[in-house]
Scaffold this active site. Structure first.
Site, short mmCIF file in Angstrom:
data_model
loop_
_atom_site.label_atom_id
_atom_site.label_comp_id
_atom_site.label_asym_id
_atom_site.label_seq_id
_atom_site.Cartn_x
_atom_site.Cartn_y
_atom_site.Cartn_z
N LYS A 212 28.67 -33.79 13.97
CA LYS A 212 27.52 -34.02 14.85
C LYS A 212 27.71 -33.10 16.06
CE LYS A 212 24.75 -35.68 17.95
NZ LYS A 212 24.27 -34.48 18.61
N GLY A 265 33.85 -35.96 24.54
CA GLY A 265 32.60 -36.19 25.26
C GLY A 265 32.85 -37.24 26.32
N SER A 266 31.81 -37.95 26.67
CA SER A 266 31.97 -38.89 27.78
C SER A 266 32.66 -40.18 27.32
CB SER A 266 30.61 -39.20 28.39
OG SER A 266 29.80 -39.78 27.41
N THR A 267 33.26 -40.85 28.27
CA THR A 267 33.97 -42.09 27.98
C THR A 267 33.02 -43.13 27.40
OG1 THR A 267 35.46 -41.58 29.80
CG2 THR A 267 35.46 -43.85 29.03
N GLU A 293 38.88 -37.46 23.26
CA GLU A 293 39.16 -36.93 24.60
C GLU A 293 37.89 -37.13 25.39
OE1 GLU A 293 41.99 -36.21 25.68
OE2 GLU A 293 43.02 -36.22 23.76
N CYS A 327 36.05 -30.22 31.37
CA CYS A 327 36.54 -31.60 31.51
C CYS A 327 37.68 -31.63 32.53
CB CYS A 327 37.01 -32.12 30.17
SG CYS A 327 37.85 -30.85 29.24
N GLU A 425 32.66 -39.49 37.77
CA GLU A 425 32.56 -38.16 37.17
C GLU A 425 31.13 -37.65 37.31
OE1 GLU A 425 32.65 -37.59 32.81
OE2 GLU A 425 34.06 -35.96 33.16
P1 NAD Z 1 28.38 -36.76 25.69
O1 NAD Z 1 29.21 -37.98 25.57
O2 NAD Z 1 27.03 -36.88 26.28
O3 NAD Z 1 28.14 -36.14 24.26
C1 NAD Z 1 29.21 -35.83 23.38
C2 NAD Z 1 28.67 -35.88 21.97
O4 NAD Z 1 28.35 -37.23 21.64
C3 NAD Z 1 27.38 -35.07 21.76
O5 NAD Z 1 27.42 -34.46 20.50
C4 NAD Z 1 26.32 -36.13 21.80
O6 NAD Z 1 25.15 -35.78 21.11
C5 NAD Z 1 27.02 -37.29 21.13
N1 NAD Z 1 26.48 -38.62 21.46
C6 NAD Z 1 25.80 -38.98 22.56
N2 NAD Z 1 25.52 -40.30 22.50
C7 NAD Z 1 26.02 -40.77 21.34
C8 NAD Z 1 26.09 -42.04 20.72
N3 NAD Z 1 25.54 -43.12 21.29
N4 NAD Z 1 26.72 -42.15 19.54
C9 NAD Z 1 27.30 -41.06 18.97
N5 NAD Z 1 27.28 -39.84 19.51
C10 NAD Z 1 26.65 -39.69 20.68
O7 NAD Z 1 29.24 -35.65 26.44
P2 NAD Z 1 28.83 -34.16 26.83
O8 NAD Z 1 27.80 -34.20 27.91
O9 NAD Z 1 28.51 -33.33 25.62
O10 NAD Z 1 30.18 -33.60 27.41
C11 NAD Z 1 30.58 -33.91 28.70
C12 NAD Z 1 31.63 -34.98 28.70
O11 NAD Z 1 32.68 -34.59 27.85
C13 NAD Z 1 32.27 -35.20 30.06
O12 NAD Z 1 32.43 -36.57 30.27
C14 NAD Z 1 33.63 -34.51 29.92
O13 NAD Z 1 34.61 -35.01 30.78
C15 NAD Z 1 33.93 -34.76 28.50
N6 NAD Z 1 34.88 -33.80 27.97
C16 NAD Z 1 36.17 -34.19 27.85
C17 NAD Z 1 37.12 -33.31 27.36
C18 NAD Z 1 38.55 -33.72 27.22
O14 NAD Z 1 39.32 -32.99 26.64
N7 NAD Z 1 38.93 -34.88 27.73
C19 NAD Z 1 36.73 -32.02 26.98
C20 NAD Z 1 35.40 -31.65 27.11
C21 NAD Z 1 34.48 -32.56 27.60
#
Ligand code: NAD
Length: 541
Positions: A212, A265-267, A293, A327, A425
């Site tokens: 995804k 992605g996000s927490t 992560e 991140c 954040e």
């Molecule tokens: P996000 O959580 O919005 O999206 C991540 C992915 O999850 C996307 O593909 C999105 O379409 C999908 N998604 C969204 N809602 C969903 C749901 N309900 N069910 C399943 N999938 C879903 O994050 P983002 O905006 O793409 O990235 C930014 C975030 O990622 C920030 O919080 C950042 O800190 C984090 N991040 C962390 C690291 C790390 O290594 N810790 C690295 C990169 C980014």
């Protein structure tokens, strides 16, 4: 018959190209930027190697020029997600039995293709689609992605070599089986390399995946799929599913064959996927591996002995490169009052020197934030700070979304260590600074440790090495990647395996063997050379 034991020694990191005007890499990149700027790509769903177009489409636009449509993409529905699970499980039959050195050869070919033919293609797509300047695209979508391919092969070889010892009359060995099902790779917009790695790490270990991709990084991610195919990855091993994450997460976690999530992605998104997996636990063949992560509230802690020039440079680059959307980006800083005015002046100078704008103009250091939601979020934090009594905007604070989603590098100064933007954040080019009394180092370190729920990256600056040591120890759980006298961003595969704990994830360290080991379920086999035929132990005889 191939009976050789092939070794894969630790590779070198892919060199970052200079892109000086007129260099071959610059010429190739500019040509590709031109090509991609003048087409609208039709991005299909890819299941079992077949392209599927549902007609339910969305648009991919340039963040720095949001009227410019780069691609349209087709969204999956429930039916396509179920088809993808079926295709993955079909592909798994062959893939899991494929010699691991063949899987490694495919991954290494991906690295070679990306280092050459695909370098300008994926860099240009990353620049246009994710608004990264040349350097940010090169270190991410070219170098780090290549490094992940090459290093993971080396790490896999180390894992496969971890064998138990033989006993008298017996041979023992461990077979590192892939998981019994598919992996759901849910990837973020901000790093093309992470998107690739979340799919390819489990796949290298013999697993199959549903991918995804993030909607806002679809263009570069689609070109990755083409690269995988050209490198020889069999159909169905990775299935590409653009569309609603919520729907894909819901359908995938209800499948009996759901074996794990590889997420960045996000927490909050990871938490909701974890909950869904928990609710459906009784349906699965095995306990799923949940590797994620997630968010961060990364800090710089400055000791009074620090070099102000080094602090200013680290804060500026750590907070603002790629618009603070790493991140690991520095987003809060604790600084002694005695150093703050000098550091602030230096940061002001840098802010007045850098340019912000389109990625195609290489003189722009800052580009756009990823989308309108991100722009609005950044602006709301700036507005909040401007209206607050215990904070003020001391650098930047201007936002303009008329052409692209531009937020200028912004520094908020606060007298409240629990000010909203010290704790939450934002994921944009905003850093909040809390100047503290020089004689309150210990109390402020405690604040730094306890202020946010996250534990991703952090940096300490100081020339008093003993003081630095104590701070490092006191902040032991505050960051999974900790930097001494350096900015908290810029982890390199093979050098700083990356990830954090607390609310920042499972800390399985992308770019290291810890991560690869999550994608196998070992089977230990003991073979007895001559089987006993008498039940009696000698003392019974
Ligand atoms: P996000 O959580 O919005 O999206 C991540 C992915 O999850 C996307 O593909 C999105 O379409 C999908 N998604 C969204 N809602 C969903 C749901 N309900 N069910 C399943 N999938 C879903 O994050 P983002 O905006 O793409 O990235 C930014 C975030 O990622 C920030 O919080 C950042 O800190 C984090 N991040 C962390 C690291 C790390 O290594 N810790 C690295 C990169 C980014």
């Amino acid at each position: 018959m191939n009976n050789s034991i092939i070794t894969f020694p630790s590779p070198a990191n892919e060199p970052v190209k200079s892109y000086l005007a007129g260099s071959p890499e610059r010429v190739a990149l500019e040509k590709e930027l031109e090509r991609q700027s003048n087409i609208v790509v039709d991005i299909p769903i890819i299941i079992g190697g077949k392209e599927i177009r549902t007609g339910n489409t969305g648009k991919v636009t340039c963040p720095h020029d949001h009227k410019h449509v780069l691609a349209t993409y087709h969204k999956v529905g429930k039916e396509e997600i179920e088809m993808a699970i079926e295709a993955a499980m079909e592909a798994q039959k062959e893939w899991r039995k494929t010699p691991w050195t063949t899987r490694a050869a495919i991954a290494l070919k991906m690295a070679e293709l990306l280092a050459t033919k695909y370098r300008p293609i994926i860099n240009a797509a990353c620049m246009l689609g994710q608004s990264k300047n040349i350097y940010q695209a090169e270190i991410d979508s070219a170098c780090e992605t290549i490094d992940f391919f090459r290093y993971n092969v080396h790490y896999a070889s180390k894992i496969y070599q971890m064998q138990p010892k033989n006993g008298n009359g017996q041979i023992n060995h461990t077979e590192f089986r892939p998981l019994e099902g598919f992996i759901l790779a849910v990837t973020p917009f901000n790093f093309t390399s992470i998107a690739s790695n979340l799919c390819m790490t489990p796949v290298l270990m013999g697993n199959v995946a549903l991918w995804k991709p993030s909607t806002t990084s679809l263009l570069s991610n689609y070109y990755l799929m083409q690269l995988y195919k050209e490198a020889g990855l069999p159909d169905g091993v990775i299935n590409f599913l653009p569309g609603s994450g919520a729907l894909i997460g819901e359908v995938a976690t209800q499948s009996k064959y759901f074996a794990g999530i590889h997420f960045t992605g996000s927490t909050s998104t990871f938490n909701s996927l974890w909950r869904q997996a928990g609710e459906n636990l009784g349906k699965y063949i095995g306990y799923p591996r949940l590797v994620g992560e997630t968010g961060g509230k990364d800090f710089i802690f400055v000791h009074p002995s620090a070099d102000p020039k080094a602090v200013a440079t680290a804060a500026f680059c750590g907070a603002f490169e790629f618009q603070g959307q790493k991140c690991s980006a520095a987003s809060r800083m604790y600084i002694p009052k005695s150093l703050w005015s000098e550091v602030l002046e230096d940061m002001k100078r840098m802010a007045s020197e850098v340019k912000m704008g389109d990625v195609k103009d290489p003189s722009n250091f800052i580009n756009a934030v990823i989308d309108e939601a991100s722009f609005d979020k950044c602006k709301s934090y700036i507005d909040y700070a401007e209206a607050a009594e215990d904070a003020k905007v001391v650098i930047g604070g201007t936002c303009d979304k008329s052409v692209g989603y531009f937020v200028s590098p912004t520094v908020i100064e606060t007298s409240n260590p629990h000010f909203k933007s010290m704790e939450e954040e934002i994921f944009g080019p905003i850093i909040t600074v809390y100047p503290y009394d020089d004689d309150k180092v210990e109390e402020t370190v405690k604040l730094c440790d306890e202020t946010s729920p996250y534990g991703l990256t952090g940096a300490v600056f100081g020339r008093d090495r003993m003081a630095v040591e104590k701070i490092s120890e006191d902040l032991c759980y505050a960051a999974g990647n900790f930097y001494i006298n350096d900015k908290p961003t810029g982890a390199v595969v093979g050098m700083q395996p990356f990830g954090g704990a607390r609310a920042s994830g499972t800390d399985d360290k992308a770019g290291g063997e810890f991560n690869l080991i999550r994608w196998v379920i070992p089977r230990v086999i003991k073979e007895t050379l001559v089987s006993p035929t008498d039940y009696r132990y000698s003392y019974l005889k």
